[in-house]
Design a protein around this motif. Structure first.
Motif, short mmCIF file in Angstrom:
data_model
loop_
_atom_site.label_atom_id
_atom_site.label_comp_id
_atom_site.label_asym_id
_atom_site.label_seq_id
_atom_site.Cartn_x
_atom_site.Cartn_y
_atom_site.Cartn_z
N ALA A 72 -15.49 -28.70 33.62
CA ALA A 72 -16.00 -27.81 32.57
C ALA A 72 -17.26 -27.08 33.03
N ALA A 73 -17.38 -25.84 32.60
CA ALA A 73 -18.50 -24.99 32.99
C ALA A 73 -19.83 -25.53 32.46
N THR A 74 -20.91 -25.24 33.17
CA THR A 74 -22.26 -25.59 32.75
C THR A 74 -22.48 -25.22 31.29
N CYS A 75 -22.96 -26.16 30.48
CA CYS A 75 -23.13 -25.88 29.06
C CYS A 75 -24.46 -25.16 28.81
N ALA A 76 -24.65 -24.69 27.59
CA ALA A 76 -25.85 -23.90 27.26
C ALA A 76 -27.12 -24.74 27.43
N TYR A 96 -32.14 -26.79 39.82
CA TYR A 96 -31.39 -27.82 40.55
C TYR A 96 -29.88 -27.53 40.41
N PRO A 97 -29.19 -27.22 41.51
CA PRO A 97 -27.82 -26.66 41.41
C PRO A 97 -26.71 -27.65 41.05
N PHE A 98 -27.06 -28.90 40.73
CA PHE A 98 -25.97 -29.85 40.41
C PHE A 98 -26.19 -30.54 39.08
N LEU A 99 -27.00 -29.94 38.21
CA LEU A 99 -27.22 -30.60 36.93
C LEU A 99 -25.96 -30.51 36.06
N ASN A 100 -25.80 -31.47 35.18
CA ASN A 100 -24.64 -31.52 34.28
C ASN A 100 -24.95 -32.52 33.18
N CYS A 101 -24.05 -32.66 32.22
CA CYS A 101 -24.22 -33.65 31.16
C CYS A 101 -22.84 -34.04 30.63
N THR A 102 -22.77 -34.81 29.55
CA THR A 102 -21.43 -35.20 29.07
C THR A 102 -20.64 -34.02 28.56
N ASN A 103 -21.31 -32.90 28.28
CA ASN A 103 -20.59 -31.74 27.77
C ASN A 103 -20.17 -30.77 28.86
N ALA A 128 -27.28 -36.33 37.82
CA ALA A 128 -28.06 -36.25 39.05
C ALA A 128 -29.28 -35.36 38.84
N CYS A 129 -30.25 -35.50 39.74
CA CYS A 129 -31.38 -34.58 39.78
C CYS A 129 -31.76 -34.35 41.24
N SER A 130 -32.76 -33.51 41.46
CA SER A 130 -33.11 -33.17 42.85
C SER A 130 -33.63 -34.38 43.61
N GLN A 131 -34.11 -35.40 42.89
CA GLN A 131 -34.62 -36.61 43.56
C GLN A 131 -33.49 -37.47 44.12
N CYS A 132 -32.38 -37.54 43.37
CA CYS A 132 -31.37 -38.52 43.71
C CYS A 132 -29.99 -37.94 43.99
N ASP A 143 -28.78 -44.40 27.93
CA ASP A 143 -29.28 -44.22 26.57
C ASP A 143 -28.23 -43.51 25.70
N PRO A 144 -27.67 -44.26 24.72
CA PRO A 144 -26.60 -43.65 23.90
C PRO A 144 -27.07 -42.43 23.12
N ALA A 145 -28.35 -42.27 22.95
CA ALA A 145 -28.84 -41.12 22.20
C ALA A 145 -29.04 -39.92 23.12
N ASN A 146 -28.86 -40.12 24.41
CA ASN A 146 -29.12 -39.04 25.36
C ASN A 146 -27.87 -38.23 25.65
N ARG A 147 -28.06 -36.94 25.90
CA ARG A 147 -26.95 -36.05 26.23
C ARG A 147 -26.26 -36.47 27.52
N ARG A 148 -26.91 -37.30 28.31
CA ARG A 148 -26.33 -37.69 29.60
C ARG A 148 -25.86 -39.14 29.61
#
Ligand SMILES: [Zn+2]
Ligand SMILES: [Zn+2]
Ligand SMILES: [Zn+2]
Length: 789
Positions: A118-122, A138-145, A192-196, A180-185
């Motif tokens: 799925a495409a990068t969300c808003a 950071y070119p690889f960010l994403n989330c559950t959406n 992922a982030c640029s650190q890891c 964290d169940p309350a987190n979008r991720r």
């Protein structure tokens, strides 16, 4: 999935407990954290867990709050989810405290299907462009959406260790989000982030590194702006990127790729940028912005700044929007209005996915490579769609849609349908679902066949389907047929051969849940007929498990056999010869760009029936007319499938649709006897005489193209009316590769509806050979069902 103990204090007086079974696309799309938050907000106790084909939710609390929960559930569900049904049952109070996400095993065997990419969300896009965010640029960010799914997954269950993210160990900050169940991720597997996380770099064609991380992105943009060709690693494979406003740069790409005519897809920053290039309807815009982000074909605006070399000879452009953060970064630079982003391969080979493979295969094409170290595990081309007569249609169903199921209208035992030859797609079916593979390209070479096997293994494993029957095309010469026979023999499985156009029509009927019978109009390129000739202009009275051939275009010779498919001028000779014209006349040969010797040889071949198989193909009729109308353009040998027919359709783009009776060229229906099952022949002789008269009179090419489309549509509408007369059927299914032609479909619909017939059109699988395997699966399942009863 691990269980989580996430108890929260809740309100005091529970007086109702409800058990919900939710079906649809609800796994791996952020559904459980969403339900968790919703239960928290409504102060409900209970749990949610994945089960065999959906999720089970139990909620306990005040009846009013449960009603509110039930009301909000379908309305606020996450964007990538799709709820097909919610069954609610009452249950006894348990006095449970808190709401939990339970481990999957607790609820029994889990069908852990893999979601589509799925495409990068808003939300992620905002973070990407926000200098204060820790994921800025950071070119690889994403989330559950959003984010990659299918293409990074090796095997089920869809869990980080089974993906190409396994080698990246989350940093403390990312892990905290993930837990964290309350987190979008929460449980976003590729988090992922640029650190890891994965890193990007730019390399020269010789493999030497030039820049890393954000410097690589910036250097890549500079090189694109200066007209270089850069291979950019994407989600389902590499693209070749080049500035779409730079003519010499686009021509250089064409020369290096050895593709001179095939339209190239272009990626633009956002919807506004797409509107500046193309005339878009609301339906086009809805497709462009789907999470799948398909390439959408739409009429180009004059002087839109895109060079003609992008799509020579046709009035449309294939546009799409960025769907990976890396693509957003490239297009954020205002110096680039639009980028050609075409699949990185030579002709119909599978798209390149591996860094070394890309360097080896694209070394002679790309000036530089924008690479990263997140492996692509499943090849997946971009999907291509168009609005055809108001309805969305697939020209290619791949990234963003695979491996989502398409429903079947009847129960299928586990089976494999191998599809056709070109634009290969196979399907696995079981119970009420068919899973189509991604577009696999042409099976003409070894790489194509390897890709087929790889993909089959992956999907069989993903959906735990062990085929018990194999369905294939009737054509004995197709590689897919031969392969199916070997594969079935090794496993001792029965085979079912399905006639090509019956599969097309059955696919269209099945999409609409029609299981009894319908009139099928199958207008297509090539398909092997039950009489050994090549069919493709057919009216079939179809059931799921069989058909009768009601009418077809008259047979004409294809001088040179296969060569006549690639070289439309040969088909023009075939048709004109059949219509009684002198195929050796210098005027005609000159128009077609053929020599006197060629004319003589072809005529002799046809007279003696040498290497001139007979065909009733509608695609070949379009080719022949295109060759005559367009003259020497396109080149004698087509650069891509259906090029001549597509250019012919393009000629008529501004012509009116309703031009009164006798506007279309005449096509007569002759013979036929329904009682004795003798098909009607739709004869094209008069059409050719009227068309050649128009040419002699100097009628415009646009008008000739419009009259031709109207003639074909009119002839098949009349044939469908005769079929209704004979059978009483009122539903007409439109299928076959010619149904990509928007003018033809619209004219057919207008004509059929004016006669009170119901028109069925494809929206879920391609009307072309990409949809064939779905139709084969339907027919095979129906044949097995009727042989049992
Ligand atoms: Zn996101
Ligand atoms: Zn991190
Ligand atoms: Zn076909």
């Amino acid at each position: 999935m691990r269980g989580a103990d996430l108890t929260h204090p809740i309100q005091q007086k529970p007086d109702r407990r409800a058990v919900l079974l939710v079906r649809g696309v609800v796994q791996g799309v952020g559904f459980r954290p969403f339900v968790y938050r919703l239960a928290q907000e409504e102060g409900l106790a209970g749990f949610i867990g994945n089960d065999t084909d959906g999720v089970t939710i139990e909620v306990e609390g005040e009846a009013e709050r449960i009603d509110a929960f039930l009301g909000r559930l379908p309305k606020e569900a996450p964007p990538l989810s799709r709820i097909d049904s919610i069954a609610v049952e009452e249950s006894a109070l348990s006095g449970e405290k808190g709401f939990r996400i339970v481990a999957s095993e607790v609820l029994g065997r889990v069908n852990t299907g893999i979601p589509a990419d799925a495409a990068t969300c808003a939300d992620c896009l905002r973070e990407l462009m926000d200098p204060r965010d820790r994921r800025y640029r950071y070119p690889f960010l994403n989330c559950t959406n959003c984010g990659p799914r299918f293409t990074i997954t090796r095997r089920i269950p869809y869990d980080r260790p089974q993906t190409s993210m396994a080698r990246f160990r989350m940093c403390a900050a990312c892990q905290a989000e993930y837990d964290d169940p309350a987190n979008r991720r929460f449980h976003a597997q590729p988090n992922a982030c640029s650190q890891c996380g994965p890193k990007v770099w730019l390399a020269d064609a010789d493999g030497t590194g030039t820049a890393v991380a954000d410097d690589a992105v910036k250097a890549c943009i500079d090189r694109l702006v200066s007209g270089e060709i850069v291979a950019v690693k994407g989600i389902g494979g590499f693209h070749l990127g080049v500035d779409a406003a730079n003519e010499p740069a686009v021509m250089r790409l064409r020369e290096r790729k050895r593709r001179y005519g095939k339209p190239l897809a272009i990626m633009v920053r956002d919807l506004d940028a797409a509107r500046a290039l193309c005339v878009l309807t609301g339906a086009d815009e809805a497709m462009l912005t789907m999470p799948a982000r398909p390439i959408v074909l739409a009429p180009r605006k004059p002087n839109c700044g895109i060079v003609n070399a992008v799509a020579p000879g046709i009035p449309w452009l294939g546009v799409f929007l960025p769907y990976a953060p890396l693509q957003h970064l490239l297009l954020a630079d205002k110096r680039i209005r639009a980028l050609v982003m075409t699949s990185a391969n030579l002709s119909e080979e599978p798209i390149a996915i591996d860094n070394d493979e890309a360097r080896a295969r694209l070394g002679g094409i790309a000036d530089a490579f924008l690479m990263h170290d997140r492996e692509i595990l499943q090849r997946c081309d971009d999907s291509v769609m168009a609005v055809v007569d108001g309805a969305p249609q697939f020209l290619r169903r791949a990234r963003g849609f695979v491996p989502l199921a398409v429903q079947l209208p009847l129960d299928a035992p586990p089976l494999l349908a191998v599809g056709g030859h070109l634009k290969s797609v196979f399907a696995l079916a079981s119970a009420r679902f068919a899973y189509q593979s991604q577009h696999l390209g042409d099976l003409e070479n070894v790489t194509g066949l390897d890709f087929f096997r790889e993909s089959l293994d992956h999907l069989m494993q993903t959906f735990e389907i062990e085929p018990e029957t194999v369905a294939h095309d009737l054509h004995p010469g197709y590689l897919s047929t031969q392969w199916a026979k070997e594969w079935a023999q090794q496993r001792g499985l029965p085979l079912i051969a399905v006639q090509h156009h019956h599969a097309h029509v059955a696919a269209c009927m099945a999409e609409h849940g029609v299981t009894d019978a319908a009139i099928g109009i199958s207008l297509d390129g090539t398909g092997y007929g039950t009489d050994g000739h090549i069919w493709g202009g057919e009216v079939l009275v179809s059931r799921m498990d069989g058909f009768e051939r009601f009418a077809h275009l008259n047979y004409v010779p294809m001088p040179g056999g296969e060569a006549a498919i690639r070289e439309p001028w040969r088909m023009a000779m075939g048709y004109l010869h059949a219509a009684g014209f002198d195929a050796e006349s210098p005027e005609l040969l000159d128009r077609l760009g053929a020599g006197a010797t060629e004319g003589r040889v072809l005529r002799r071949m046809m007279m003696r029936g040498l290497n001139s198989p007979l065909t009733s193909s509608c695609g070949r009729l379009f080719d022949a007319v295109a060759a005559v109308v367009l003259g020497r353009r396109p080149p004698r040998r087509m650069d891509y499938e259906a090029q001549a027919a597509i250019e012919l359709e393009g000629l008529a783009i501004d012509e009116p649709y309703d031009s009164g009776t006798n506007f279309g060229y005449a096509m007569e229906a002759t013979g036929g006897n329904w009682e004795s099952r003798e098909p009607i022949r739709i004869v094209t002789g008069l059409l050719w005489h009227e068309l050649m008269d128009d040419l002699r009179r100097g009628a415009s090419k646009a008008r000739i193209a419009a009259r031709f489309h109207a003639g074909v549509a009119g002839a098949f509408v009349r044939a469908a009316m005769m079929a209704r007369e004979a059978t009483g059927l009122r539903k007409v299914a439109l299928s076959g590769g010619c149904m990509h032609n928007r003018r033809l479909v619209r004219l057919l619909r207008m004509g059929l509806e004016a006669e009170g017939l119901d028109v069925l059109q494809h929206t879920k699988v391609s009307p072309g050979d990409g949809g064939l395997s779905y139709g084969q699966a339907v027919v095979a399942a129906a044949m097995m069902e009727s042989s049992r009863s």
